[in-house]
Scaffold this active site. Structure first.
Site, PDB file in Angstrom:
ATOM      1  N   HIS A 109       0.840  -1.201   0.000  1.00 53.46           N
ATOM      2  CA  HIS A 109       0.000   0.000   0.000  1.00 53.46           C
ATOM      3  C   HIS A 109       0.880   1.259   0.000  1.00 53.46           C
ATOM      4  O   HIS A 109       0.367   2.366   0.128  1.00 53.46           O
ATOM      5  CB  HIS A 109      -0.847   0.059   1.277  1.00 53.46           C
TER       6      HIS A 109
ATOM      7  N   TYR B 287     -11.299  -1.229  -9.845  1.00 54.62           N
ATOM      8  CA  TYR B 287     -12.315  -2.085  -9.227  1.00 54.62           C
ATOM      9  C   TYR B 287     -13.572  -2.078 -10.100  1.00 54.62           C
ATOM     10  O   TYR B 287     -14.195  -3.115 -10.323  1.00 54.62           O
ATOM     11  CB  TYR B 287     -12.618  -1.506  -7.838  1.00 54.62           C
TER      12      TYR B 287
ATOM     13  N   ARG C  65     -17.239  -7.391   2.744  1.00 49.53           N
ATOM     14  CA  ARG C  65     -18.418  -6.706   3.283  1.00 49.53           C
ATOM     15  C   ARG C  65     -19.558  -6.712   2.281  1.00 49.53           C
ATOM     16  O   ARG C  65     -20.490  -7.483   2.381  1.00 49.53           O
ATOM     17  CB  ARG C  65     -17.981  -5.284   3.664  1.00 49.53           C
TER      18      ARG C  65
ATOM     19  N   GLY D 191     -18.871  -5.644  -1.431  1.00 53.80           N
ATOM     20  CA  GLY D 191     -18.275  -5.975  -2.730  1.00 53.80           C
ATOM     21  C   GLY D 191     -19.014  -5.398  -3.926  1.00 53.80           C
ATOM     22  O   GLY D 191     -19.092  -6.046  -4.970  1.00 53.80           O
TER      23      GLY D 191
HETATM   24  N1  LIG Z   1     -14.011 -10.841  -5.266  1.00 55.41           N
HETATM   25  C1  LIG Z   1     -14.406  -9.621  -4.905  1.00 55.41           C
HETATM   26  N2  LIG Z   1     -15.419  -9.018  -5.568  1.00 55.41           N
HETATM   27  C2  LIG Z   1     -15.832  -7.779  -5.221  1.00 55.41           C
HETATM   28  N3  LIG Z   1     -15.303  -7.054  -4.200  1.00 55.41           N
HETATM   29  C3  LIG Z   1     -14.298  -7.620  -3.503  1.00 55.41           C
HETATM   30  C4  LIG Z   1     -13.795  -8.912  -3.820  1.00 55.41           C
HETATM   31  N4  LIG Z   1     -12.790  -9.191  -2.942  1.00 55.41           N
HETATM   32  C5  LIG Z   1     -12.687  -8.132  -2.114  1.00 55.41           C
HETATM   33  N5  LIG Z   1     -13.595  -7.192  -2.434  1.00 55.41           N
HETATM   34  C6  LIG Z   1     -13.851  -5.913  -1.758  1.00 55.41           C
HETATM   35  O1  LIG Z   1     -12.664  -5.119  -1.706  1.00 55.41           O
HETATM   36  C7  LIG Z   1     -12.728  -4.252  -0.566  1.00 55.41           C
HETATM   37  C8  LIG Z   1     -11.485  -4.411   0.272  1.00 55.41           C
HETATM   38  O2  LIG Z   1     -10.427  -3.813  -0.432  1.00 55.41           O
HETATM   39  P1  LIG Z   1      -8.918  -4.245  -0.262  1.00 55.41           P
HETATM   40  O3  LIG Z   1      -8.747  -5.683  -0.528  1.00 55.41           O
HETATM   41  O4  LIG Z   1      -8.122  -3.290  -1.091  1.00 55.41           O
HETATM   42  O5  LIG Z   1      -8.662  -3.962   1.297  1.00 55.41           O
HETATM   43  S1  LIG Z   1      -7.236  -3.760   2.014  1.00 55.41           S
HETATM   44  O6  LIG Z   1      -6.777  -2.428   1.659  1.00 55.41           O
HETATM   45  O7  LIG Z   1      -6.285  -4.751   1.548  1.00 55.41           O
HETATM   46  O8  LIG Z   1      -7.527  -3.858   3.438  1.00 55.41           O
HETATM   47  C9  LIG Z   1     -14.016  -4.623   0.199  1.00 55.41           C
HETATM   48  O9  LIG Z   1     -15.023  -3.740  -0.308  1.00 55.41           O
HETATM   49  P2  LIG Z   1     -16.358  -3.354   0.491  1.00 55.41           P
HETATM   50  O10 LIG Z   1     -17.226  -4.573   0.481  1.00 55.41           O
HETATM   51  O11 LIG Z   1     -16.970  -2.223  -0.296  1.00 55.41           O
HETATM   52  O12 LIG Z   1     -15.951  -2.935   1.873  1.00 55.41           O
HETATM   53  C10 LIG Z   1     -14.234  -6.060  -0.285  1.00 55.41           C
HETATM   54  O13 LIG Z   1     -15.559  -6.523  -0.145  1.00 55.41           O
END
Ligand SMILES: Nc1ncnc2c1ncn2[C@@H]1O[C@H](COP(=O)(O)OS(=O)(=O)O)[C@@H](OP(=O)(O)O)[C@H]1O
Length: 246
Positions: free
Chosen positions: A59, A144, A208, A210
């Site tokens: 990061h 994303y 959470r 996604g």
């Molecule tokens: N497969 C898949 N599909 C869709 N969304 C996903 C997926 N994997 C991780 N996420 C979502 O990514 C968010 C977390 O981001 P990071 O992985 O960058 O977090 S961190 O910075 O490493 O802590 C977090 O977003 P939010 O749900 O909006 O909180 C995760 O739910």
């Protein structure tokens, strides 16, 4: 990448491209050991033991990244996300963290974010820094939102960038194992194994919602306006059309 843009999503994609869609690695080794964090002492120890080709996660803002990267042949994938959604995701994740100061309310976290008083600093400076690598052949910018719009095309783009040609069956297997539900169900990827001393699992779940665009339901009109003002000031120098959320 900066926090909360889908780091773990792209990491899972990279890991599954590495195994040509075979899920046994992502289902048996925790994500932070597959692609260790370069900025943690534990991550650095793991990296030293890895065999090529290896992948790391970070990061760090560009100015704090080891300078050797910029003269090496290492490939960089930078994932970004609508910062409005990054704020919401970051807030919920922060509530769980025991290693940083916790915000007392969303309003407080929102203020911290706009001022850059969050781990790894200002979102605006972070993205402005790394985007200087745009156009270099070892740099891939991905969002994303693009992953959401067309996962198949973007996984193919990543595998091409990494120099791995996947068969249609291998590609299908990567896609099957990187869905939100597949990662939420995989304890090696869903953060449930992060020790309690770092994270309070009762406060929120890492996987959470996604989804993209949830900020519209979460930010007040006043917060949207305050955000837009800072965004316009800070992003003024960047060409239009660069970000899918604009
Ligand atoms: N497969 C898949 N599909 C869709 N969304 C996903 C997926 N994997 C991780 N996420 C979502 O990514 C968010 C977390 O981001 P990071 O992985 O960058 O977090 S961190 O910075 O490493 O802590 C977090 O977003 P939010 O749900 O909006 O909180 C995760 O739910």
């Amino acid at each position: 990448v900066l926090p909360y843009p889908g780091t773990n999503w792209i990491k899972e994609i990279i890991n599954l491209i590495h195994t040509r869609g075979d899920p046994s690695w992502v289902q048996s080794v925790v994500s932070w050991e597959r692609s260790p964090w370069i900025e943690t002492p534990e991550g650095l120890e793991l990296i030293k033991k890895q065999k090529d080709p290896r992948s790391y996660t970070s990061h760090l803002p560009m100015q704090l990244f080891p300078k050797s990267l910029f003269t090496s042949k290492a490939k960089v994938i930078y994932i970004m996300r609508n910062p409005r959604d990054v704020i919401i995701s970051g807030y919920h994740f922060h509530k769980t963290l025991k290693i940083t100061k916790n915000p007392s309310s969303f309003e407080e976290y929102f203020e911290w974010f706009l001022r850059g008083h969050v781990p790894y600093g200002s979102w605006f400076d972070h993205i402005g820094g790394w985007l200087q690598m745009r156009g270099k052949e070892n740099f891939l910018l991905i969002s994303y939102e693009e992953l959401h719009q067309d996962l198949r095309a973007n996984v193919e783009k990543v595998s091409q960038f990494l120099g791995t040609k996947l068969s249609p069956e291998e590609l299908d297997s990567v896609l099957k194992n990187v869905t939100f539900q597949a990662m939420k169900d995989n304890k090696m990827s869903n953060f449930s194994l992060v020790p309690e001393i770092h994270m309070d699992h009762s406060k929120a779940c890492f996987m959470r919602k996604g989804i993209a665009g949830d900020w519209k339901n979460q930010l007040t009109v006043a917060q949207q306006e305050a955000f837009d003002k800072v965004y316009q000031e800070k992003m003024a120098g960047l060409p239009p059309g660069l970000f899918p959320w604009e």
